[in-house]
Scaffold this motif. Structure first.
Motif, PDB file in Angstrom:
ATOM      1  N   GLY A 152      -0.272   6.612   4.683  1.00 19.34           N
ATOM      2  CA  GLY A 152      -0.498   6.987   5.895  1.00 19.34           C
ATOM      3  C   GLY A 152      -1.157   5.582   6.647  1.00 19.34           C
ATOM      4  O   GLY A 152      -0.600   5.181   7.735  1.00 19.34           O
ATOM      5  N   ILE A 153      -2.119   5.146   6.172  1.00 19.87           N
ATOM      6  CA  ILE A 153      -2.740   4.021   6.831  1.00 19.87           C
ATOM      7  C   ILE A 153      -1.626   2.635   6.648  1.00 19.87           C
ATOM      8  O   ILE A 153      -1.669   1.994   7.539  1.00 19.87           O
ATOM      9  CB  ILE A 153      -3.946   3.622   6.075  1.00 19.87           C
ATOM     10  N   GLY A 154      -0.803   2.558   5.469  1.00 23.33           N
ATOM     11  CA  GLY A 154       0.169   1.468   5.715  1.00 23.33           C
ATOM     12  C   GLY A 154       0.967   1.730   6.625  1.00 23.33           C
ATOM     13  O   GLY A 154       1.614   0.619   7.095  1.00 23.33           O
ATOM     14  N   ILE A 155       1.664   2.792   7.071  1.00 25.72           N
ATOM     15  CA  ILE A 155       2.600   3.021   7.740  1.00 25.72           C
ATOM     16  C   ILE A 155       1.967   2.734   9.190  1.00 25.72           C
ATOM     17  O   ILE A 155       2.499   2.119  10.256  1.00 25.72           O
ATOM     18  CB  ILE A 155       3.363   4.531   7.982  1.00 25.72           C
ATOM     19  N   VAL A 156       0.743   3.029   9.608  1.00 23.00           N
ATOM     20  CA  VAL A 156      -0.069   2.844  10.701  1.00 23.00           C
ATOM     21  C   VAL A 156      -0.104   1.316  11.021  1.00 23.00           C
ATOM     22  O   VAL A 156       0.095   0.850  12.058  1.00 23.00           O
ATOM     23  CB  VAL A 156      -1.328   3.617  10.775  1.00 23.00           C
ATOM     24  N   GLY A 175       0.878  -1.148  -0.153  1.00 24.01           N
ATOM     25  CA  GLY A 175       0.106   0.008  -0.136  1.00 24.01           C
ATOM     26  C   GLY A 175       0.935   1.334  -0.131  1.00 24.01           C
ATOM     27  O   GLY A 175       0.420   2.184  -0.832  1.00 24.01           O
ATOM     28  N   ILE A 176       1.874   1.194   0.646  1.00 27.31           N
ATOM     29  CA  ILE A 176       3.004   2.537   0.836  1.00 27.31           C
ATOM     30  C   ILE A 176       3.666   2.594  -0.527  1.00 27.31           C
ATOM     31  O   ILE A 176       3.452   3.757  -0.942  1.00 27.31           O
ATOM     32  CB  ILE A 176       3.846   2.288   1.877  1.00 27.31           C
ATOM     33  N   ILE A 177       3.878   1.463  -1.354  1.00 27.17           N
ATOM     34  CA  ILE A 177       4.503   1.671  -2.531  1.00 27.17           C
ATOM     35  C   ILE A 177       3.499   1.997  -3.613  1.00 27.17           C
ATOM     36  O   ILE A 177       4.103   3.081  -4.486  1.00 27.17           O
ATOM     37  CB  ILE A 177       5.294   0.469  -2.795  1.00 27.17           C
ATOM     38  N   LEU A 178       2.460   1.584  -3.648  1.00 29.42           N
ATOM     39  CA  LEU A 178       1.638   1.962  -4.558  1.00 29.42           C
ATOM     40  C   LEU A 178       1.009   3.432  -4.488  1.00 29.42           C
ATOM     41  O   LEU A 178       0.531   4.254  -5.057  1.00 29.42           O
ATOM     42  CB  LEU A 178       0.194   0.944  -4.586  1.00 29.42           C
ATOM     43  N   GLY A 179       0.974   3.736  -3.009  1.00 28.39           N
ATOM     44  CA  GLY A 179       0.641   5.222  -2.578  1.00 28.39           C
ATOM     45  C   GLY A 179       1.652   6.262  -3.289  1.00 28.39           C
ATOM     46  O   GLY A 179       1.212   7.120  -3.557  1.00 28.39           O
ATOM     47  N   PHE A 180       2.838   5.800  -3.113  1.00 29.61           N
ATOM     48  CA  PHE A 180       3.589   6.731  -3.866  1.00 29.61           C
ATOM     49  C   PHE A 180       3.718   6.782  -5.344  1.00 29.61           C
ATOM     50  O   PHE A 180       3.849   7.909  -5.886  1.00 29.61           O
ATOM     51  CB  PHE A 180       5.282   6.442  -3.215  1.00 29.61           C
ATOM     52  N   ILE A 181       3.420   5.733  -5.702  1.00 38.72           N
ATOM     53  CA  ILE A 181       3.299   5.652  -7.201  1.00 38.72           C
ATOM     54  C   ILE A 181       2.084   6.606  -7.671  1.00 38.72           C
ATOM     55  O   ILE A 181       1.957   7.287  -8.643  1.00 38.72           O
ATOM     56  CB  ILE A 181       3.155   4.280  -7.922  1.00 38.72           C
TER      57      ILE A 181
END
Length: 122
Positions: A105-109, A84-90
């Motif tokens: 944010g949700i991936g980090i949490v 989710g974090i990687i796709l969020g950056f993309i």
């Protein structure tokens, strides 16, 4: 033998005359006939269409990233949270700023909860 094939140029570029009593020396290039034609794209005309297509593509990736991040709260938090974090950056790079930020944010949490809270809860 070499003197029989000499070419004399008549002054204009690319035009030559063969001397009499000599065989023509053909060196043709046929790659232009076999190669695929090159298409040119005018960037000015397609800028708005490209921007809309890229933004729509970013929104799709943003929603996918958000879904991965939310599911990571319940199962496989490290793997799905990282995805989710990687796709969020993309998604953020492709124009879906809000969806990408929420997914990150949700991936980090989710990863923080999995690493630091869940081991002490059991």
């Amino acid at each position: 033998m070499a003197d029989d094939r000499k070419q004399t140029y008549n002054g204009t570029k690319g035009q030559s005359m063969m001397q009499p009593n000599s065989e023509p020396d053909f060196m043709e290039e046929t790659s232009a006939e076999v190669a695929e034609p090159i298409r040119t794209i005018h960037r000015e005309e397609n800028k708005e269409d490209d921007r809309n297509a890229e933004e729509a593509n970013g929104k799709g990736i943003g929603w996918l990233a958000l879904v991965f991040s939310i599911i990571s709260l319940f199962i496989m938090p490290v793997i799905l949270g990282a995805a989710g974090i990687i796709l969020g950056f993309i998604a953020r790079r492709r124009g879906a700023e809000t969806l990408g930020a929420w997914a990150i944010g949700i991936g980090i949490v989710s990863i923080i909860i999995a690493m630091f809270v869940l081991p002490f809860y059991r």
